[in-house]
Scaffold this active site. Sequence first.
Site, PDB file in Angstrom:
ATOM      1  N   GLY A 175       0.869  -1.182   0.000  1.00 36.28           N
ATOM      2  CA  GLY A 175       0.000   0.000   0.000  1.00 36.28           C
ATOM      3  C   GLY A 175       0.901   1.226   0.000  1.00 36.28           C
ATOM      4  N   ALA A 176       0.625   2.165  -0.910  1.00 34.62           N
ATOM      5  CA  ALA A 176       1.558   3.285  -1.150  1.00 34.62           C
ATOM      6  C   ALA A 176       1.927   4.073   0.121  1.00 34.62           C
ATOM      7  CB  ALA A 176       0.982   4.191  -2.239  1.00 34.62           C
ATOM      8  N   GLN A 189      -5.497  -8.899  -2.430  1.00 36.05           N
ATOM      9  CA  GLN A 189      -5.574  -7.882  -1.359  1.00 36.05           C
ATOM     10  C   GLN A 189      -7.029  -7.560  -1.013  1.00 36.05           C
ATOM     11  OE1 GLN A 189      -3.576  -7.736  -3.999  1.00 36.05           O
ATOM     12  NE2 GLN A 189      -1.728  -6.546  -3.645  1.00 36.05           N
ATOM     13  N   ASP A 219      -1.397   4.815  -6.545  1.00 33.81           N
ATOM     14  CA  ASP A 219       0.030   4.651  -6.229  1.00 33.81           C
ATOM     15  C   ASP A 219       0.858   5.818  -6.742  1.00 33.81           C
ATOM     16  OD1 ASP A 219      -1.060   1.737  -6.099  1.00 33.81           O
ATOM     17  OD2 ASP A 219       0.845   1.809  -4.996  1.00 33.81           O
ATOM     18  N   ASN A 238      -2.690   2.677 -10.350  1.00 34.99           N
ATOM     19  CA  ASN A 238      -3.183   1.953  -9.167  1.00 34.99           C
ATOM     20  C   ASN A 238      -3.155   0.462  -9.501  1.00 34.99           C
ATOM     21  OD1 ASN A 238      -4.305   1.990  -6.455  1.00 34.99           O
ATOM     22  ND2 ASN A 238      -6.197   1.260  -7.375  1.00 34.99           N
TER      23      ASN A 238
HETATM   24  O1  MRU Z   1       0.736  -3.919  -4.616  1.00 29.13           O
HETATM   25  P1  MRU Z   1       0.075  -3.198  -3.480  1.00 29.13           P
HETATM   26  O2  MRU Z   1      -0.777  -4.064  -2.622  1.00 29.13           O
HETATM   27  O3  MRU Z   1       1.070  -2.377  -2.690  1.00 29.13           O
HETATM   28  O4  MRU Z   1      -0.885  -2.166  -4.208  1.00 29.13           O
HETATM   29  C1  MRU Z   1      -1.652  -1.279  -3.435  1.00 29.13           C
HETATM   30  C2  MRU Z   1      -2.581  -0.444  -4.222  1.00 29.13           C
HETATM   31  O5  MRU Z   1      -2.628  -0.506  -5.431  1.00 29.13           O
HETATM   32  C3  MRU Z   1      -3.399   0.541  -3.465  1.00 29.13           C
HETATM   33  O6  MRU Z   1      -4.610   0.771  -4.095  1.00 29.13           O
HETATM   34  C4  MRU Z   1      -2.638   1.871  -3.386  1.00 29.13           C
HETATM   35  O7  MRU Z   1      -1.317   1.668  -2.938  1.00 29.13           O
HETATM   36  C5  MRU Z   1      -3.295   2.843  -2.483  1.00 29.13           C
HETATM   37  S1  MRU Z   1      -3.230   2.352  -0.791  1.00 29.13           S
HETATM   38  C6  MRU Z   1      -3.945   3.572   0.139  1.00 29.13           C
END
Ligand code: MRU
Length: 347
Positions: free
Chosen positions: A47-48, A194, A235, A245
């Site tokens: 998550g970013a 996720q 992201d 994203n």
């Molecule tokens: O690969 P991940 O699980 O890190 O991807 C996360 C996402 O794409 C989320 O939608 C994004 O980071 C926003 S989290 C507030």
Amino acid sequence: MMLPAVKWDRDRLVMIDQRKLPDEEVYVECREYNQVAEAIEKMVIRGAPAIGVAAAYGAALGLLRMKSDTGLEKEFSRILKRLEKTRPTARNLFWALERMKRTFDESRGLAFPELQRRLIKEAEAIEREDVEINRKIGFWGKSLLKDGDSVLTHCNTGDLATAGYGTALGVIRSAFQEGKRIHVYVDETRPLLQGARLTCWELDREKIPVTLITDSMAGHLMKKGEVSAVLTGADRIARNGDTANKIGTYTLAVLAKEHNLPFYIAAPTSTIDPGLSEGEQIPIEERSAEEVREFAGRCVTLPHVGVENPAFDVTPAGYISGIITEKGISRPPYAKSLERLLNKYKK
Ligand code: MRU
């Protein structure tokens, strides 16, 4: 009932292992910056905003483990480079590391132990501010959801993906806490699930009504009139509003447009990359073939079949009805509105 994805404990960083949820609540301890880097790469934490916070603590941890300040500049730059190399797409990771570097540069006159403390304080500030930012995103965003809405979301954008409260899930949480009856459709989010594993778990803990669907069901539900709006996180956002994203987000945006449904992004302004004019420039992480070939640890195809596994896609700005940030809601044309937003309350 916030669930911290990361927790600084005196001289170590503790994270809940998101790969094991919801089956097991296992915590991973990082005592070295390299362990933080590996945890980000292996998606113990993801998550970013959450990986931004973890990387900031990783940088502080790197300095904390140094016995003396001999070769300090060189070592700090090695630490930053290692953390930067973990995942390429989320802007928040680089934003947090740039902020740690700025703090380091501004604190060079301090005695070494004081400098070490200063960096930990900065990481703590990034963590604390992220929760405040998410509450503000929730505050602005809740006006976009109506009583009785069924919102479709993708991936995980809640407590686990941030320092707490969440971005898109924070908006849903805010609207729900205000008394609006909100139901959430959650895409399972292949290949790492996720949505199924983390978002359903978080919403269930909050007692927010949730229905899990596979990623390919979205169009069918929209056609039947079951979806009121699509709301996801981000992201990285380019200056023109193009947004990276989790893979599958672009498909949802196209489907939403076809069905005349609003498609919203919720993200802190630290996700906006002022250095990129358009989405084509966003680096997209390619992850291992095993993630796609396998399901629950079992190979579900021929082991030699070729695989593509981009972890993110880019939704062109034209599909986005609004970008909800802590400074307010940005509307098209984004080149103008995002610039205005970025300059708002600038010190
Ligand atoms: O690969 P991940 O699980 O890190 O991807 C996360 C996402 O794409 C989320 O939608 C994004 O980071 C926003 S989290 C507030």
